[in-house]
Design an enzyme around this catalytic site. Structure first.
Site, mmCIF file in Angstrom:
data_model
loop_
_atom_site.group_PDB
_atom_site.id
_atom_site.type_symbol
_atom_site.label_atom_id
_atom_site.label_comp_id
_atom_site.label_asym_id
_atom_site.label_seq_id
_atom_site.Cartn_x
_atom_site.Cartn_y
_atom_site.Cartn_z
ATOM 1 N N TYR A 136 6.195 28.862 -44.670
ATOM 2 C CA TYR A 136 5.593 27.881 -43.762
ATOM 3 C C TYR A 136 4.168 28.328 -43.471
ATOM 4 O O TYR A 136 3.945 29.279 -42.735
ATOM 5 C CB TYR A 136 6.418 27.804 -42.487
ATOM 6 C CG TYR A 136 6.062 26.685 -41.531
ATOM 7 C CD1 TYR A 136 5.076 25.750 -41.792
ATOM 8 C CD2 TYR A 136 6.753 26.570 -40.329
ATOM 9 C CE1 TYR A 136 4.768 24.745 -40.902
ATOM 10 C CE2 TYR A 136 6.471 25.556 -39.430
ATOM 11 C CZ TYR A 136 5.480 24.656 -39.715
ATOM 12 O OH TYR A 136 5.190 23.651 -38.825
ATOM 13 N N LYS A 164 6.230 24.766 -46.957
ATOM 14 C CA LYS A 164 5.847 23.701 -46.035
ATOM 15 C C LYS A 164 4.377 23.890 -45.736
ATOM 16 O O LYS A 164 3.966 24.903 -45.165
ATOM 17 C CB LYS A 164 6.664 23.735 -44.742
ATOM 18 C CG LYS A 164 6.264 22.623 -43.768
ATOM 19 C CD LYS A 164 7.040 22.668 -42.464
ATOM 20 C CE LYS A 164 6.567 21.553 -41.532
ATOM 21 N NZ LYS A 164 7.245 21.596 -40.209
#
Length: 294
Positions: A136, A164
């Site tokens: 992330y 992400k």
């Protein structure tokens, strides 16, 4: 295209009761609703899920409840990122026991370690369980970038399978897409279609809490070859995306306000967050009605 967790993922809010306790019945209801309206994956205990203010036990209970509700109809990705590698490893193992399909991990925040330490952090977590891991990259919140070169090295790990992307570095994302098989998910709703069009896997969306079928329609139209319709749907969602994500309040606050107005489980936010006022909520509801009735 690699789709380890699906294409249309919702960064689900964590429902609380009016007294501020975890609302597991509400979580089951909301998860079932989201999957029925186009989400093929749910990300729990991320930023939108108020992970900084939920306990380890609450995180595990949430995974178990949502797993029970959606069974195998959707993937469950557990947000487990903390500033402490040991604590993050513990959360990874507990998420695996609770029934998660994958892990979402931010780089350690506040301490701002260098890239070699960030790489070691991710590798240790990836080695701790049998679950696939999603990096992330969200430097606006962590204070630390996961540099493209670091991602390229981490892509060699067999359980690091996805990213992400909230880096706002579109060139960097494309460089990694070109050189790896990592699944790339847009983490900023305004990038959902743009990243998908250059080879991204899909999105992990806060706004999908309130318009799951509309956002799924963007990807479906693109896959059907109707790029004009995909662009039109993305553009039509822009006012609501802006109001939820870029109007001065955290997306958790605005999303919970709108969900409550739509009679869906949400409940209050936990301090230090504060609820949206009536004017903000009315504005969000008006934008939602305009989008969903025209």
């Amino acid at each position: 295209m690699t789709t380890p967790f699906g294409r249309a993922l919702c960064a689900m809010i964590t429902p609380f009761t009016e007294t501020g306790t975890l609302d597991l019945d509400g979580a089951r209801h909301l998860a079932t609703h989201l999957v029925a309206h186009g989400c093929d994956g749910l990300v729990l205990s991320g930023t939108t899920g108020e992970s900084p203010t939920t306990t380890d036990a609450e995180k595990s209970a949430l995974i178990a409840a949502v797993r029970e509700a959606v069974a195998d109809r959707a993937s469950i990705v557990a947000g487990i990122g903390t500033a402490d590698t040991r604590h993050t490893v513990d959360l990874a193992r507990e998420a695996e026991k609770a029934g998660a399909d994958g892990l979402l991990v931010i780089p350690p925040y506040y301490s701002r370690p260098p890239q070699d330490a960030i790489e070691a952090h991710f590798r240790e977590i990836a080695d701790a369980t049998a679950l696939p891991l999603m990096l992330y990259d969200i430097p606006i919140r962590t204070g630390t970038r996961v540099e493209p070169e670091t991602i390229l090295r981490l892509a060699e790990h067999p359980r690091i399978v996805a990213v992400k992307d909230c880096s706002y570095d579109f060139l960097g994302a494309q460089k990694v897409l070109d050189r790896t098989d990592l699944a790339y998910y847009a983490g900023c709703d305004e990038h959902n279609l743009a990243l998908y069009a250059v080879g991204g896997t899909g999105y992990i969306s806060t706004v999908a809490n309130v318009i799951p079928s509309h956002l799924r329609g963007v990807l479906d139209a693109f896959d059907a070859g109707d790029t004009t319709q995909a662009a039109r749907l993305q553009q039509r969602a822009t006012p609501l995306i802006e109001a939820i994500m870029s109007a001065g309040l955290p997306g958790t606050v605005t999303t919970k306000a709108l969900l409550t107005a739509l009679n869906l489980p949400a409940g209050p936010v936990r301090a230090p967050l504060r609820p949206a006022d009536r004017t903000t909520t009315d504005g969000l509801l008006s934008l939602h009605r305009t989008l969903t009735t025209t």
